[in-house]
Each structure stands twice: as C-alpha cells, then as structure tokens.
Write an enzyme that holds these catalytic residues in place. Sequence first.
Site, PDB file in Angstrom:
ATOM      1  N   HIS A  18      12.238 -50.345 -16.245  1.00 30.42           N
ATOM      2  CA  HIS A  18      10.902 -50.866 -16.568  1.00 30.42           C
ATOM      3  C   HIS A  18      10.966 -52.348 -16.982  1.00 30.42           C
ATOM      4  O   HIS A  18      10.611 -52.702 -18.111  1.00 30.42           O
ATOM      5  CB  HIS A  18      10.255 -50.017 -17.680  1.00 30.42           C
ATOM      6  N   ARG A  73       3.559 -46.849 -13.107  1.00 26.88           N
ATOM      7  CA  ARG A  73       3.848 -45.930 -14.215  1.00 26.88           C
ATOM      8  C   ARG A  73       4.544 -44.690 -13.650  1.00 26.88           C
ATOM      9  O   ARG A  73       4.114 -44.143 -12.621  1.00 26.88           O
ATOM     10  CB  ARG A  73       2.561 -45.484 -14.920  1.00 26.88           C
ATOM     11  N   GLU A 128      10.680 -41.948 -19.692  1.00 22.31           N
ATOM     12  CA  GLU A 128      11.382 -43.200 -19.986  1.00 22.31           C
ATOM     13  C   GLU A 128      11.785 -43.145 -21.447  1.00 22.31           C
ATOM     14  O   GLU A 128      10.934 -42.825 -22.277  1.00 22.31           O
ATOM     15  CB  GLU A 128      10.472 -44.404 -19.765  1.00 22.31           C
TER      16      GLU A 128
HETATM   17  C1  GLV Z   1       4.123 -53.059 -18.254  1.00 19.56           C
HETATM   18  O1  GLV Z   1       4.393 -52.019 -17.747  1.00 19.56           O
HETATM   19  C2  GLV Z   1       2.793 -53.504 -18.478  1.00 19.56           C
HETATM   20  O2  GLV Z   1       1.840 -52.705 -18.334  1.00 19.56           O
HETATM   21  O3  GLV Z   1       2.630 -54.673 -18.831  1.00 19.56           O
END
Ligand code: GLV
Length: 327
Positions: free
Chosen positions: A291, A243, A272
């Site tokens: 991401h 994250r 983001e």
């Molecule tokens: C993506 O970041 C997830 O947590 O699946």
Amino acid sequence: MSVNEKPRVLVTRLIPDVGLRPVLQECRAEVWEEPLPPPRDVLLEKVAGCEGILSLLTERIDAELMDAAGPQLKVISNFAVGFNNIDVEEATRRGIRVGNTPGVLTEATADMAFALLISASRRIVEAQEYIRQGNWKTWEPLGHIGQDLAGKTLGIVGMGRIGHALARRCHGGWDMRILYVDKFRNEAAEQDFDAQRVEWSTLLAESDFVSVHVDLNSETEEMFDRDAFVQMKPTAVFVNSARGPIHNQQDLYEALVGGEIFAAGLDVTNPEPLGLDDPLLKLSNCVIAPHIASGTVSSRNGMAEIAADNLLAGVREQPLRCWVNPN
Ligand code: GLV
C-alpha cells in the site's frame, strides 16, 4: 492566543513536517509517534476532549470513537484520499467536518498502477527471484514469456482522476484502447483517449488489463469475485491500487492458480498487512506492494499540507479545503 486557548487535537502518526509544523504551532497537539497505529483502547482514550483528529486509514473513526472524543469534536482530517475508515454519515449527523487529500497523489498512484501492470505482465519480480535462487544459467528463448502492452486494451474500473491519469499513460505511451465502467460518463476521457464507456461484462471480456480505481463502498466491495475473474481473458492482468476488499482475495487466488487470468499486481490486499502465511505470497504471478501508491515526496508533502489545512480550518469552523461532507 494563550496555550490553553489553542484547540486540542490528536495526530495519529508522524506526518511530513510541512503539515506537522503548522498543526504544532496552532494547536495543543498530541502526536502518536510510534510506527504502528495506536491500539484501539489507547486511541479512544487519547481523543477525549479533542476538537480535531488528524487520522490515517488505519484508524476506524466510528460512532464509538466520536462518543469517546466528546461533543466538542469539530473535524476529522484524514491523511488519505480514501475515507472508508470513517463513518461519514455519522460524522455528518453530528455536524463534524470530514476532510481528505485528493489531487496531490493522482500521478503517483497512476504511476504505481502502471508499475504493477508492467511488472506483472513482464514477470519482473518472478525473474529477479529466479536470479536470486541461482537459476540463471543461460539465455532462454522459451523462458520468462510475458504479455505485450502496446496496442492492447485497458479496462479502467472507475474513470476518476486516477483512472484518467492511468489512461493518459497507457493511451499516449502505449497506444492502448481504453474501455471504462463508471456510474458517470467521463467526457474528458472520451475526448482525450477515445475511451469507451461499456458494460461491466464487456470490460471484463475485452480487456487485456483491468485496473481498479473506485472507492470502497457497499457497491464495490468484492466486485471482483469468481464470477468476474472467469469472464476475464486467460492472458489478462488484474491491477488493484484502490482498496483490498474490492477483490475477493480467495477468488483472486484461485483465478491466479487456475489460469483464469495471467497475473495480478496489487498495492492493496485484504487484510492489510498481509500475513506471512497468506497463500498469495506463494504465487509467482502475483506482484504485491504494501500500500505505497502515494509514497513519493511530493505526494506525501501535498497530503500533509492539505490534511493540516483541513484540520486547522475545521477547528476554526471554517470550510475545509478538501471537504468530504460540505452539506
Ligand atoms: C491511500 O490509499 C489513500 O486513500 O490516500
């Protein structure tokens, strides 16, 4: 069951068919089909009267949203393994089940962490840019020098499923020494890869590569700040596929510019999406992806299946397959 007896649910984005189909069959489902997330006011309107919500990380699921949904809300099924977008404590207090999608994205995410690690170490994106800008004139003995991987030390922050899968790649394939920090001992990693659980400062000082695999919470937020980066080797590569807010982005920028570390590979940023004017985008030693770590066919199908299962179990008041707050 007549249509009106079917539970009402909101699905906040199109998800793979393998998950969407059963939800459409079993529920009166409204699906937000736009590529961008529903604006907050629209989301608050659309959840009203729902018994279940299948949400994404982009939706903040807090007390306000639970109030807007109403007391019949039984389940929040997140299409993600992480659930920092959900106020789980509040949901638990209200008896609302919360589900997530662990396991099915472990290998894809470990692959992504490794891809970032090797791309940043060997300056692949920067090299491609060099070609595109017409700078490739000859073979340069002193050009494009990166970092070796074989036999180096990998520091894993959070030795859970994904950390373990990355350690397997790096120890088995590249003969790396594995260090880790975690609240808990991971005996499997210690047995399988000779992994050593060390102090935070030891991990920072001794690792050639540092890869982050912890949840975002009040303890991990900004754990990578200036103080952490200055303890790392100037040749070190920092990878974050967990994250964005786990690193302080200004401090990371300064560490990359100031040579405190060699390079970074990020699948997650803060914020983001990253603004086009973000200074990180100007750095040649920072590889950034939007991401996408779980973005493979099997992972996304697996996530859709579990998220649908969780949603359907929740509206039926049954135990969830992947249940964040069973107690
Ligand atoms: C993506 O970041 C997830 O947590 O699946």
